[in-house]
Design a protein around this motif. Structure first.
Motif, PDB file in Angstrom:
ATOM      1  N   ASP A   1     -16.428 -11.025   1.092  1.00  8.35           N
ATOM      2  CA  ASP A   1     -16.869 -12.399   1.208  1.00  8.35           C
ATOM      3  C   ASP A   1     -15.777 -13.281   1.622  1.00  8.35           C
ATOM      4  O   ASP A   1     -15.780 -14.234   2.538  1.00  8.35           O
ATOM      5  CB  ASP A   1     -17.928 -13.368   0.366  1.00  8.35           C
ATOM      6  N   ALA A   2     -14.524 -12.860   0.915  1.00  4.58           N
ATOM      7  CA  ALA A   2     -13.271 -13.834   0.981  1.00  4.58           C
ATOM      8  C   ALA A   2     -12.885 -13.233   2.963  1.00  4.58           C
ATOM      9  O   ALA A   2     -12.611 -12.688   3.470  1.00  4.58           O
ATOM     10  CB  ALA A   2     -12.456 -13.120  -0.075  1.00  4.58           C
ATOM     11  N   LYS A   3     -11.687 -14.690   3.355  1.00  2.00           N
ATOM     12  CA  LYS A   3     -12.157 -14.663   4.935  1.00  2.00           C
ATOM     13  C   LYS A   3     -10.251 -15.684   4.871  1.00  2.00           C
ATOM     14  O   LYS A   3     -10.034 -16.801   4.268  1.00  2.00           O
ATOM     15  CB  LYS A   3     -12.802 -15.465   5.381  1.00  2.00           C
ATOM     16  N   LEU A   4      -9.091 -14.778   5.206  1.00  3.40           N
ATOM     17  CA  LEU A   4      -8.302 -15.576   5.664  1.00  3.40           C
ATOM     18  C   LEU A   4      -8.516 -16.463   7.151  1.00  3.40           C
ATOM     19  O   LEU A   4      -9.016 -15.848   8.372  1.00  3.40           O
ATOM     20  CB  LEU A   4      -7.214 -14.297   5.709  1.00  3.40           C
TER      21      LEU A   4
ATOM     22  N   ASP B   1       0.397  -1.045  -0.063  1.00  2.69           N
ATOM     23  CA  ASP B   1      -0.028  -0.215  -0.194  1.00  2.69           C
ATOM     24  C   ASP B   1       0.725   1.419  -0.097  1.00  2.69           C
ATOM     25  O   ASP B   1       1.764   1.765   0.809  1.00  2.69           O
ATOM     26  CB  ASP B   1      -0.899   0.411   1.510  1.00  2.69           C
ATOM     27  N   SER B   2       0.735   2.210  -1.053  1.00  5.05           N
ATOM     28  CA  SER B   2       1.493   3.144  -1.580  1.00  5.05           C
ATOM     29  C   SER B   2       1.498   4.572  -0.308  1.00  5.05           C
ATOM     30  O   SER B   2       2.100   5.196   0.292  1.00  5.05           O
ATOM     31  CB  SER B   2       1.679   3.403  -2.300  1.00  5.05           C
ATOM     32  N   GLY B   3       0.315   4.197   0.517  1.00  5.58           N
ATOM     33  CA  GLY B   3      -0.134   5.422   1.263  1.00  5.58           C
ATOM     34  C   GLY B   3       0.040   5.114   2.701  1.00  5.58           C
ATOM     35  O   GLY B   3      -0.177   5.379   3.680  1.00  5.58           O
ATOM     36  N   GLY B   4       0.859   3.535   2.637  1.00  2.72           N
ATOM     37  CA  GLY B   4       0.989   3.441   4.107  1.00  2.72           C
ATOM     38  C   GLY B   4      -0.330   2.428   5.164  1.00  2.72           C
ATOM     39  O   GLY B   4      -0.236   3.126   6.201  1.00  2.72           O
ATOM     40  N   LYS B   5      -1.024   2.759   5.342  1.00  2.00           N
ATOM     41  CA  LYS B   5      -2.558   2.937   6.040  1.00  2.00           C
ATOM     42  C   LYS B   5      -2.902   1.758   6.103  1.00  2.00           C
ATOM     43  O   LYS B   5      -4.346   0.666   6.490  1.00  2.00           O
ATOM     44  CB  LYS B   5      -3.418   4.138   5.654  1.00  2.00           C
ATOM     45  N   GLN B   6      -3.810   0.859   4.431  1.00  2.00           N
ATOM     46  CA  GLN B   6      -4.583   0.074   4.636  1.00  2.00           C
ATOM     47  C   GLN B   6      -3.889  -0.915   5.401  1.00  2.00           C
ATOM     48  O   GLN B   6      -3.005  -1.708   4.638  1.00  2.00           O
ATOM     49  CB  GLN B   6      -4.907  -0.054   2.591  1.00  2.00           C
ATOM     50  N   LYS B   7      -5.055  -1.830   5.871  1.00  2.00           N
ATOM     51  CA  LYS B   7      -4.279  -2.870   6.141  1.00  2.00           C
ATOM     52  C   LYS B   7      -5.172  -3.735   5.734  1.00  2.00           C
ATOM     53  O   LYS B   7      -5.528  -3.922   4.299  1.00  2.00           O
ATOM     54  CB  LYS B   7      -5.711  -3.226   8.053  1.00  2.00           C
ATOM     55  N   VAL B   8      -4.031  -5.584   5.893  1.00  2.00           N
ATOM     56  CA  VAL B   8      -4.054  -6.588   5.053  1.00  2.00           C
ATOM     57  C   VAL B   8      -5.465  -6.300   5.120  1.00  2.00           C
ATOM     58  O   VAL B   8      -5.854  -7.530   4.075  1.00  2.00           O
ATOM     59  CB  VAL B   8      -3.057  -7.418   5.680  1.00  2.00           C
ATOM     60  N   GLY B   9      -6.499  -7.106   5.758  1.00  3.81           N
ATOM     61  CA  GLY B   9      -7.837  -7.430   6.209  1.00  3.81           C
ATOM     62  C   GLY B   9      -8.868  -5.997   5.472  1.00  3.81           C
ATOM     63  O   GLY B   9      -9.475  -7.086   3.998  1.00  3.81           O
ATOM     64  N   ALA B  10      -8.036  -4.916   5.173  1.00  3.80           N
ATOM     65  CA  ALA B  10      -8.832  -4.381   4.767  1.00  3.80           C
ATOM     66  C   ALA B  10      -8.899  -4.807   3.168  1.00  3.80           C
ATOM     67  O   ALA B  10     -10.035  -4.118   1.765  1.00  3.80           O
ATOM     68  CB  ALA B  10      -9.082  -2.665   4.899  1.00  3.80           C
ATOM     69  N   TYR B  11      -7.470  -4.910   2.398  1.00 11.22           N
ATOM     70  CA  TYR B  11      -7.193  -5.159   1.576  1.00 11.22           C
ATOM     71  C   TYR B  11      -7.912  -6.300   0.263  1.00 11.22           C
ATOM     72  O   TYR B  11      -8.387  -5.841  -0.805  1.00 11.22           O
ATOM     73  CB  TYR B  11      -5.491  -5.592   1.211  1.00 11.22           C
ATOM     74  N   LEU B  12      -8.107  -7.251   1.875  1.00  7.21           N
ATOM     75  CA  LEU B  12      -9.128  -8.805   1.435  1.00  7.21           C
ATOM     76  C   LEU B  12     -10.405  -8.089   0.490  1.00  7.21           C
ATOM     77  O   LEU B  12     -10.732  -8.836   0.086  1.00  7.21           O
ATOM     78  CB  LEU B  12      -8.565  -9.928   2.229  1.00  7.21           C
TER      79      LEU B  12
END
Length: 296
Positions: free
Chosen positions: A265-268, A248-259
């Motif tokens: 409906d996807a879940k890690l 994430d170029s902005g350095g803010k988005q979390k992995v959970g939010a990216y998914l």
């Protein structure tokens, strides 16, 4: 003379050679243990015992996905050069296949598995004799997909780091799954979600932070409120879903939010990450002492 099973076992423990090789050596030397050890050394079968005290911290992570199952297996050697050896590569792949097929409970149990009429340990010892370095099956992890999830494998730097990650609930693009696996390889999370961080880990961190702030002059109730934020950040930095996505170029988005952005409906579900030699204390060479020793 008769050779007892105890004699064979004792010789095997001393040399690391195979059971049948030990029995043959004792038969050839009429039960003389010292002579049997020499016999095995001459045959190149006792090389494992000479190398037993060395530190094997190099090697590769061998990985494989087979249907709804996957494995990471760390096979160590002493030098990165041997880690590229064809015999070493074949051995690692064979061990990964064998362990995945049999699913032993531990690395120790894996060494007792049958492989081409020998134990896995005997096969490793035979390769030690050929390759000339200490080799060790250090660990493995097998994961089975849950709820119809898909397992993605990512291997980095030629197998120095390998990651398995399962995404369930909905399909996502291959590049999304790979990006998350790459993130795991780079950021090495300890937990899937910060709710999984053990209380004793949080308590230890809190004690450390409180010690740092003890001279701040702030009241105890204020310090407790500060701790809530600090511990949440601490747990999040160790947890995959709460880590800032490495791409994430902005350095803010979390992995959970990216998914969720890729598919709501996807879940890690689970992940596993191995890096070669992590946790092994490597031997530090003293060049001056080595030269001095050679000159004596």
């Amino acid at each position: 003379m008769g050779i007892s099973a105890q004699d064979v076992k004792s010789l095997r423990e001393q040399t690391g050679a195979g059971m049948m090789d030990c029995k043959k050596a004792l038969q050839e030397t009429e039960g003389n243990v010292d002579a049997a050890i020499d016999f095995l050394k001459k045959e190149g079968l006792a090389k494992a015992v000479k190398k037993g005290g060395r530190i094997a911290a190099e090697g590769l992570i061998f990985s494989k996905v087979s249907g709804n199952e996957a494995i990471l297996l760390e096979l160590n050697c002493e030098t990165d050069f041997v880690g590229k050896n064809e015999d070493f590569l074949k051995l690692g792949a064979l061990l990964a296949d064998t362990v995945l097929a049999n699913k032993p409970a531990s690395a120790e149990e894996a060494l007792t598995l049958s492989l081409d009429g020998k134990t896995v340990q005997d096969v490793i010892n035979a390769n030690i004799a050929v390759i000339g370095e200490k080799l060790s099956l250090r660990r493995f992890d097998i994961i089975t997909a849950k709820d119809g999830g898909n397992i993605t494998l990512y291997s980095h730097s030629g197998g120095r780091i390998a990651v398995l990650v399962e995404i369930s609930g909905a399909d996502v693009a291959d590049d999304v799954a790979k990006d998350i696996a790459m993130h795991i390889a780079a950021m090495a999370p300890n937990y899937l979600d910060q709710s999984e961080v053990p209380q004793d880990v949080l308590d230890k961190e809190k004690a450390f932070q409180m010690e740092q702030l003890k001279d701040s002059g702030k009241p105890q109730e204020i310090l407790e409120k500060i701790m809530i934020g600090k511990l949440s950040k601490f747990a999040g930095e160790m947890s995959l879903l709460q880590q800032v996505f490495v791409k994430d170029s902005g350095g803010k988005q979390k992995v959970g939010a990216y998914l969720k952005e890729a598919n709501k409906d996807a879940k890690l579900t689970q992940f596993s990450r191995f890096a070669v030699g992590e946790g092994i204390e490597k031997k530090k060479e003293d060049f001056a002492a080595e030269v001095s020793k050679m000159a004596q």
